[in-house]
Design an enzyme around this catalytic site. Structure first.
Site, PDB file in Angstrom:
ATOM      1  N   LYS A  52     -65.420  30.252 -16.940  1.00 54.12           N
ATOM      2  CA  LYS A  52     -66.156  29.501 -15.911  1.00 54.12           C
ATOM      3  C   LYS A  52     -66.487  30.457 -14.769  1.00 54.12           C
ATOM      4  O   LYS A  52     -65.591  31.065 -14.195  1.00 54.12           O
ATOM      5  CB  LYS A  52     -65.285  28.340 -15.405  1.00 54.12           C
ATOM      6  N   ASP A  64     -67.618  27.182  -5.123  1.00 60.51           N
ATOM      7  CA  ASP A  64     -67.621  25.744  -5.415  1.00 60.51           C
ATOM      8  C   ASP A  64     -67.408  24.949  -4.129  1.00 60.51           C
ATOM      9  O   ASP A  64     -66.281  24.750  -3.674  1.00 60.51           O
ATOM     10  CB  ASP A  64     -66.517  25.415  -6.433  1.00 60.51           C
ATOM     11  N   LYS A  71     -66.539  19.066  -0.899  1.00 60.60           N
ATOM     12  CA  LYS A  71     -65.090  19.223  -0.720  1.00 60.60           C
ATOM     13  C   LYS A  71     -64.741  19.207   0.770  1.00 60.60           C
ATOM     14  O   LYS A  71     -65.580  19.549   1.601  1.00 60.60           O
ATOM     15  CB  LYS A  71     -64.649  20.587  -1.281  1.00 60.60           C
ATOM     16  N   ASP A  92     -63.422  30.541  -7.789  1.00 60.26           N
ATOM     17  CA  ASP A  92     -63.784  29.623  -8.870  1.00 60.26           C
ATOM     18  C   ASP A  92     -64.548  30.333  -9.999  1.00 60.26           C
ATOM     19  O   ASP A  92     -64.917  29.716 -10.984  1.00 60.26           O
ATOM     20  CB  ASP A  92     -64.594  28.445  -8.312  1.00 60.26           C
ATOM     21  N   ASP A 147     -68.639  17.602  -8.047  1.00 61.94           N
ATOM     22  CA  ASP A 147     -67.559  18.592  -7.918  1.00 61.94           C
ATOM     23  C   ASP A 147     -66.889  18.855  -9.273  1.00 61.94           C
ATOM     24  O   ASP A 147     -66.104  19.788  -9.397  1.00 61.94           O
ATOM     25  CB  ASP A 147     -66.536  18.090  -6.890  1.00 61.94           C
ATOM     26  N   GLU A 186     -68.067  20.325 -11.761  1.00 60.28           N
ATOM     27  CA  GLU A 186     -69.204  21.138 -12.214  1.00 60.28           C
ATOM     28  C   GLU A 186     -68.819  22.174 -13.264  1.00 60.28           C
ATOM     29  O   GLU A 186     -69.647  22.575 -14.067  1.00 60.28           O
ATOM     30  CB  GLU A 186     -69.850  21.836 -11.008  1.00 60.28           C
ATOM     31  N   ARG A 241     -66.931  21.936 -15.895  1.00 61.60           N
ATOM     32  CA  ARG A 241     -67.062  21.423 -17.263  1.00 61.60           C
ATOM     33  C   ARG A 241     -68.529  21.341 -17.673  1.00 61.60           C
ATOM     34  O   ARG A 241     -68.838  21.416 -18.862  1.00 61.60           O
ATOM     35  CB  ARG A 241     -66.339  20.073 -17.394  1.00 61.60           C
TER      36      ARG A 241
HETATM   37  N1  BES Z   1     -62.909  24.328  -8.931  1.00 65.15           N
HETATM   38  C1  BES Z   1     -62.367  23.032  -8.870  1.00 65.15           C
HETATM   39  C2  BES Z   1     -60.919  22.972  -9.321  1.00 65.15           C
HETATM   40  C3  BES Z   1     -59.901  23.656  -8.447  1.00 65.15           C
HETATM   41  C4  BES Z   1     -59.245  22.936  -7.470  1.00 65.15           C
HETATM   42  C5  BES Z   1     -59.574  24.974  -8.650  1.00 65.15           C
HETATM   43  C6  BES Z   1     -58.286  23.560  -6.689  1.00 65.15           C
HETATM   44  C7  BES Z   1     -58.612  25.591  -7.870  1.00 65.15           C
HETATM   45  C8  BES Z   1     -57.967  24.880  -6.888  1.00 65.15           C
HETATM   46  C9  BES Z   1     -63.176  22.067  -9.755  1.00 65.15           C
HETATM   47  O1  BES Z   1     -64.506  22.338  -9.902  1.00 65.15           O
HETATM   48  C10 BES Z   1     -63.076  20.735  -9.110  1.00 65.15           C
HETATM   49  O2  BES Z   1     -63.557  20.601  -8.014  1.00 65.15           O
HETATM   50  N2  BES Z   1     -62.458  19.773  -9.793  1.00 65.15           N
HETATM   51  C11 BES Z   1     -62.281  18.476  -9.273  1.00 65.15           C
HETATM   52  C12 BES Z   1     -62.527  17.510 -10.387  1.00 65.15           C
HETATM   53  C13 BES Z   1     -62.675  16.072  -9.934  1.00 65.15           C
HETATM   54  C14 BES Z   1     -63.917  15.897  -9.102  1.00 65.15           C
HETATM   55  C15 BES Z   1     -62.720  15.177 -11.147  1.00 65.15           C
HETATM   56  C16 BES Z   1     -60.850  18.366  -8.748  1.00 65.15           C
HETATM   57  O3  BES Z   1     -59.943  18.977  -9.333  1.00 65.15           O
HETATM   58  O4  BES Z   1     -60.645  17.727  -7.728  1.00 65.15           O
HETATM   59 ZN    ZN Z   2     -65.020  24.376  -9.670  1.00 66.05          ZN
HETATM   60 ZN    ZN Z   3     -65.675  21.491  -8.331  1.00 67.09          ZN
END
Ligand code: BES
Ligand code: ZN
Ligand code: ZN
Length: 481
Positions: free
Chosen positions: A246, A251, A258, A269, A328, A330, A332
Site C-alpha cells: 500500500k 492519508d 481524520k 501510510d 478513509d 482508501e 483497501r
Molecule cells: N492508514 C489508515 C490506517 C492506520 C491508522 C494506519 C493508524 C496507522 C495508524 C487507514 O487508511 C485508515 O484510515 N483506516 C481506517 C478504516 C476505517 C475508516 C474503516 C481506520 O483504521 O480508522
Molecule cells: Zn491509509
Molecule cells: Zn485511511
C-alpha cells in the site's frame, strides 16, 4: 558499516572497544578483570550494561558488558539488542571500530543476528538536520569467534541494509515522497539490481479501468502510479511469487477527514510500498531461486472539490462494484486494483503489506503484525519467519461471517464492514480477499509497526523497515520447499 569476522582471541583485540554479552552468572573470559568488577555492579541481568577502562591491561581500552538475564528466558533477539546497544555506545564515544564477543555461543545464526543488530543500530536519519557535527557512524564491527561465519555475516548485511534502505526512503515526508518520487526510487533500484520495471501512469490506469486507484487519487493534485518490479523475469522455470504494498504517500482520510492530532504520522501510510521495494532489493541481492513480482500503487488521499465522496460507487479493475462509505478506508481500494492486476499472473502466492487499519493496533498493539491468509501453509511459513526475524506475526480469522459484513446495500461490496468499526482489521482483510482470484494469499496489516515511537535495542525513533526481513525470510523458506 562494514561487519567482518575475525578469528582472534578477544584478549588480543586491538581496537578501542570490546563488547561482551553474558548470561546471568556467566563468567567473563578474562579472569584478571573479573575480580575488579563488584558483583552488585554487573550481574548479567537482562539489558544491564557496564563499562570498564582496561588501564593498559589489554590492547583494547574499554570493555563494554551487556547482560542477557537468565538462560531459560534467552531468545535470539537479545543478540540483536546486544549488538545494537554496543554500537550505540561506540557512537557515543565516537569510536570507529568495535569488537563483539559471545563467549557462551558461536554459530552462523548468532553471527547473523549480531550483524543485523549492528547494521540496524548504526542507522539514523539525519538528512533533514542542517547541523551535521553530531552525526557519527561506526565504520567497522568485528565479530570475534573461532568458527568461520563470513557467509552468515554477508547474508545478514544484505537483509539489514535492505531494511535501512526502507527506513531511509520511508522517513521522507509527503512533500518529498510523492508517488512520482517512489516511482523514481523503484527505477533506481531496477537499474542497480537488474530488475524489470513497468510504470503505469495515470493515463494508463484510466485505459485499464483501475478505477479504485483513480478514485482515491481524485482529491490529489499529483497523479498516481502503479509500479511493477520483476526479478528473474525470464527464468520461467522458477516458481513465481508476488509481494504487493500500500503506497498512500499521505492519508488525510479524504472527505472522511481524520482528526488533526497525530495526522503527521500518516506520512508513513506508504510503508507497505516502500517495504516491497526493500524486499525486491534483498531477494535480488540474495539471488533467491524464485521469480518475484513486487508491485505497489501510490497516491495521496486528500480532500478537495474533486475528491471522491462517501456514497460514491466505483467499478474496480476486476469488475466488482464498490460503494465507498468511508473515504478513509482508501488503502483497501488501491490494493483492490493492484491485487487483481497481480493475480492475473497466477503467482504461487501473493503476500501484501499494508498500514491498513487502526483496528489492528487495538487488537495486537505494536508488537505483532496481523496476518490474514486463505492458506494454512503460507500462514505457518510467515509465523515461523516472524519468530526467527523477531518481526512477529499473529494469525487472525477470516470466517465467512466477516466476509458477509462487507456486503453492499447498493453495490457488490462496501469499503467498510461495520459503521461501528467492529472487527475493523478483519473486514478490511476480507475486502482484499475479493480481489485475489484463486491465488494463495496472505495479508500483513503492519499499521502497528510502521514506525518506532521510542527507540528500542537496535531500532531508533522513526520508520522501522519492519517487514523486509520477515517476508524475505518467508520467501527463502518457500524457495526451499
Ligand atoms: N492508514 C489508515 C490506517 C492506520 C491508522 C494506519 C493508524 C496507522 C495508524 C487507514 O487508511 C485508515 O484510515 N483506516 C481506517 C478504516 C476505517 C475508516 C474503516 C481506520 O483504521 O480508522
Ligand atoms: Zn491509509
Ligand atoms: Zn485511511
Amino acid at each position: 558499516m562494514q561487519v567482518t569476522w575475525k578469528k582472534i582471541d578477544p584478549k588480543d583485540y586491538t581496537d578501542e572497544i570490546l563488547a561482551v554479552a553474558l548470561l546471568q552468572g556467566e563468567k567473563l573470559p578474562f579472569p584478571e578483570i573479573t575480580k575488579t568488577i563488584r558483583k552488585e555492579s554487573f550481574e548479567g541481568k537482562t539489558d544491564q550494561t557496564y563499562t570498564l577502562d582496561t588501564l593498559g591491561k589489554f590492547p583494547f581500552k574499554k570493555l563494554f558488558l551487556f547482560g542477557w538475564g537468565d538462560k531459560k528466558d534467552f531468545h535470539t533477539d537479545l543478540i540483536r539488542r546486544f549488538a545494537g546497544v554496543a554500537i550505540r555506545y561506540a557512537v557515543k564515544l565516537k569510536s570507529d571500530r568495535i569488537g563483539l564477543v559471545l563467549p557462551s555461543m558461536s554459530s552462523a545464526n548468532t553471527a547473523q543476528s549480531l550483524t543485523e543488530g549492528a547494521v540496524l543500530a548504526n542507522y539514523s536519519c539525519t538528512k533533514f538536520k542542517s547541523k551535521k557535527e553530531d552525526v557519527f557512524e561506526v565504520k567497522e564491527a568485528h565479530i570475534l569467534t573461532k568458527e568461520n561465519v563470513q557467509d552468515a555475516v554477508a547474508h545478514a548485511a544484505i537483509l539489514a541494509n535492505a531494511q535501512n534502505y526502507v527506513r531511509d526512503i520511508n522517513e521522507n515526508p509527503a512533500n518529498i515522497a510523492t508517488p512520482q518520487m517512489l516511482a523514481e526510487e523503484a527505477k533506481k533500484l531496477a537499474r542497480q539490481n537488474g530488475l524489470g520495471i513497468t510504470i503505469l501512469e495515470k493515463s494508463d490506469l484510466k485505459k485499464m479501468k483501475m478505477n479504485a486507484i483513480l478514485a482515491v487519487n481524485q482529491g490529489s493534485d499529483v497523479p498516481p502510479v502503479l509500479v511493477v518490479l520483476e526479478y528473474n523475469k525470464h527464468k520461467k522455470n522458477l516458481p513465481l511469487y508476488a509481494v504487493v504494498g500500500k503506497g498512500i504517500t499521505f492519508d488525510s482520510g479524504g472527505i472522511s477527514l481524520k482528526p488533526a492530532k497525530g495526522m503527521q504520522e500518516m506520512k508513513y501510510d506508504k510503508t507497505g510500498a516502500v517495504t516491497v521495494l526493500g524486499i525486491a532489493k534483498a531477494v535480488s541481492e540474495l539471488q533467491l531461486p524464485i521469480r518475484l513480482i513486487a508491485a505497489f500503487a501510490a497516491t495521496e488521499n486528500l480532500p478537495s472539490g474533486s475528491a471522491q465522496k462517501p456514497g460514491d460507487i466505483i467499478t474496480a479493475y476486476n469488475g466488482k462494484t464498490i460503494e465507498v462509505l468511508n473515504t478513509d478506508a482508501e488503502g483497501r481500494l488501491i490494493l483492490a486494483d493492484t491485487l487483481a492486476y497481480v493475480a492475473e499472473q497466477k503467482p504461487e502466492a501473493i503476500i501484501d503489506l499494508a498500514t491498513l487499519t487502526g483496528a489492528i493496533i487495538v487488537s495486537l498493539g505494536r508488537h505483532r503484525i496481523g496476518c490474514f491468509s486463505n492458506d494454512d501453509k503460507l500462514a505457518n511459513v510467515l509465523f515461523a519467519a516472524g519468530e526467527e526475524t523477531f518481526e512477529r506475526v499473529w494469525r487472525m480469522p477470516l470466517d465467512q461471517e466477516y466476509i458477509e459484513m462487507n456486503k453492499g446495500a447498493f453495490a457488490d461490496i462496501s469499503n467498510i464492514g461495520s459503521e461501528k468499526g467492529e472487527a475493523g482489521s478483519i473486514t478490511a482483510a476480507a475486502f482484499l480477499r475479493e480481489f485475489i482470484g484463486d491465488c494463495k494469499w496472505a495479508h500483513l496489516d503492519i499499521a502497528g509497526v510502521d514506525h518506532i515511537a521510542d527507540s528500542h535495542g537496535y531500532l531508533g525513533k522513526g520508520a522501522s523497515g519492519i517487514g523486509v526481513r520477515l517476508v524475505t525470510n518467508a520467501l527463502e523458506k518457500l524457495a526451499k520447499k
